[in-house]
Enzyme design. Structure first.
Site, PDB file in Angstrom:
ATOM      1  N   LYS A 144       0.844  -1.206   0.000  1.00 26.33           N
ATOM      2  CA  LYS A 144       0.000   0.000   0.000  1.00 26.33           C
ATOM      3  C   LYS A 144       0.871   1.245   0.000  1.00 26.33           C
ATOM      4  O   LYS A 144       2.047   1.224   0.387  1.00 26.33           O
ATOM      5  CB  LYS A 144      -0.947   0.002   1.209  1.00 26.33           C
ATOM      6  CG  LYS A 144      -0.270   0.000   2.591  1.00 26.33           C
ATOM      7  CD  LYS A 144       0.178   1.348   3.115  1.00 26.33           C
ATOM      8  CE  LYS A 144       0.789   1.244   4.513  1.00 26.33           C
ATOM      9  NZ  LYS A 144       1.455   2.494   4.960  1.00 26.33           N
ATOM     10  N   LEU A 204       5.338   0.187   3.575  1.00 25.38           N
ATOM     11  CA  LEU A 204       4.502  -0.316   2.484  1.00 25.38           C
ATOM     12  C   LEU A 204       3.438  -1.303   2.946  1.00 25.38           C
ATOM     13  O   LEU A 204       2.661  -1.802   2.127  1.00 25.38           O
ATOM     14  CB  LEU A 204       5.385  -0.967   1.411  1.00 25.38           C
ATOM     15  CG  LEU A 204       6.334   0.002   0.693  1.00 25.38           C
ATOM     16  CD1 LEU A 204       7.374  -0.761  -0.108  1.00 25.38           C
ATOM     17  CD2 LEU A 204       5.547   0.953  -0.215  1.00 25.38           C
ATOM     18  N   SER A 216       1.368  -6.296   7.332  1.00 25.62           N
ATOM     19  CA  SER A 216      -0.063  -6.203   7.604  1.00 25.62           C
ATOM     20  C   SER A 216      -0.870  -6.868   6.496  1.00 25.62           C
ATOM     21  O   SER A 216      -1.877  -7.544   6.762  1.00 25.62           O
ATOM     22  CB  SER A 216      -0.472  -4.734   7.731  1.00 25.62           C
ATOM     23  OG  SER A 216       0.146  -4.130   8.849  1.00 25.62           O
ATOM     24  N   ASP A 234      -2.805  -1.449  10.451  1.00 24.54           N
ATOM     25  CA  ASP A 234      -3.031  -1.351   9.006  1.00 24.54           C
ATOM     26  C   ASP A 234      -3.778  -2.549   8.430  1.00 24.54           C
ATOM     27  O   ASP A 234      -4.192  -2.515   7.270  1.00 24.54           O
ATOM     28  CB  ASP A 234      -1.695  -1.214   8.263  1.00 24.54           C
ATOM     29  CG  ASP A 234      -1.035   0.133   8.469  1.00 24.54           C
ATOM     30  OD1 ASP A 234      -1.712   1.059   8.970  1.00 24.54           O
ATOM     31  OD2 ASP A 234       0.157   0.266   8.142  1.00 24.54           O
TER      32      ASP A 234
END
Length: 331
Positions: free
Chosen positions: A12, A106, A110, A145
């Site tokens: 992400k 990044l 998670s 996250d």
């Protein structure tokens, strides 16, 4: 019990990250726009053995003790429960192919945890027995996250990460992204701890960040709620490069990141943002091909010293994309 279950666990980006305040439990309330990337780890799950096991491959696997895959499987088992009418939850053998750099901002760990939670439920045929609220609670217990990665697209993240509001995201096209990860350690707890303390920044007083960053985050969330095309997101790259309350704290902890980011700006001619608490920096491009060309220039600049290499060795350079999400019914 189904056969082999495979999950892609995407990385992400925090396109924005505003710290709203500090909570009584010690965590910080956030207002952050997350988007998934096509860069992803690959998790395979299959029944086998007397206890859950994990095998990890890849150039950067990280410490096994920090890996959330086994904890994700355990969380799924707890969510299913035991007793009459509940399916068996036998041991699972997990294989994780790591492609996302660890401890890089990044969200790879998670994402792996979320993939394990969701994949285990499918492997046991139990997805229908665990409603969305229980899945979200189990994900939040794994890490701040983790709930985002159950959303499957762009989202506004609030609270400490447990409040996930899906956004429509990119309506068309894809955005090329160059990720540049220096080989330095920037621990998220250290960044938040310094943010909350007097040694952080003046904007951190009272536990809240820069009001202009909060405003930028709210504006981007509103735009992605309505839908934004790829060129529209790229046009906002300059604003996004400044829309992270944690960037200056990461640079306070590792001052070399300041020169590193500025050198990347000179080489690319692009705004350079930082995701999460760092240290990964990124730039946005109109296509994957444009991002590949920029990555080649960055690698050359690293090799000749134009871009410094903080830490033990040259930074990692990865090309990926932000795919179109286009949820028509996102709130």
């Amino acid at each position: 019990m189904t056969g082999l279950v495979v999950r892609l666990a995407p990385a992400k980006l925090n396109l924005t990250l505003a710290v709203v305040g500090r909570r009584p439990d010690g965590f910080h309330d956030l207002h952050s726009v997350f988007v998934p990337l096509t860069l992803a780890d690959r998790l395979s799950l299959a029944a086998g053995g007397r206890a859950d096991t994990l095998h990890v491959d890849g150039p950067d696997t990280g410490p096994l003790d920090d890996n959330l895959v086994l904890r994700g499987i355990a969380a799924a088992r707890a969510a299913v429960g035991a007793g009459p009418g509940r399916p068996a939850t036998p041991a699972l053998a997990a294989r994780l192919e790591k492609r996302i750099p660890v401890a890089a901002g990044l969200g790879g760990g998670s994402s792996d945890g979320a993939a394990a939670l969701d994949g285990a439920l499918e492997a046991w045929g139990a997805r229908e027995l665990v409603d969305d609220d229980r899945r979200l609670a189990a994900a939040a217990a794994l890490g701040s996250d983790v709930p985002f990665f159950l959303a499957g697209g762009a989202a506004l993240i609030e609270g400490r990460g447990e409040r996930v509001q899906p956004l429509r995201g990119l309506t068309s096209g894809e955005v090329g992204v160059v990720l540049v990860t220096p080989r330095v350690a920037v621990r998220t707890p250290d960044v938040y701890g310094l943010f909350a303390g007097a040694a952080g920044a003046a904007a951190a007083a009272g536990g809240a960040g820069d009001p202009s960053i909060r405003q930028s985050s709210e504006h981007l969330a509103q735009e992605l709620r309505a839908g934004l095309d790829a060129s529209g997101l790229i046009a906002r790259a300059g604003v996004l490069a400044a829309a992270n309350d944690l960037r200056r704290i990461a640079e306070f902890i590792v001052p070399e990141l300041i020169g590193f980011r500025r050198a990347l700006m000179r080489v690319t001619g692009r705004p350079i943002a930082m995701t999460g608490s760092g240290p990964t920096c990124f730039a946005l491009y109109p296509s994957h091909a444009d991002a590949e060309s920029a990555a080649s220039s960055i690698r050359t600049a690293v090799a000749d010293g134009t871009v410094p290499s903080p830490g033990a060795g040259p930074p990692g350079v990865i090309v990926t994309t932000i795919p179109a999400t286009n949820r028509e019914n996102a709130s």
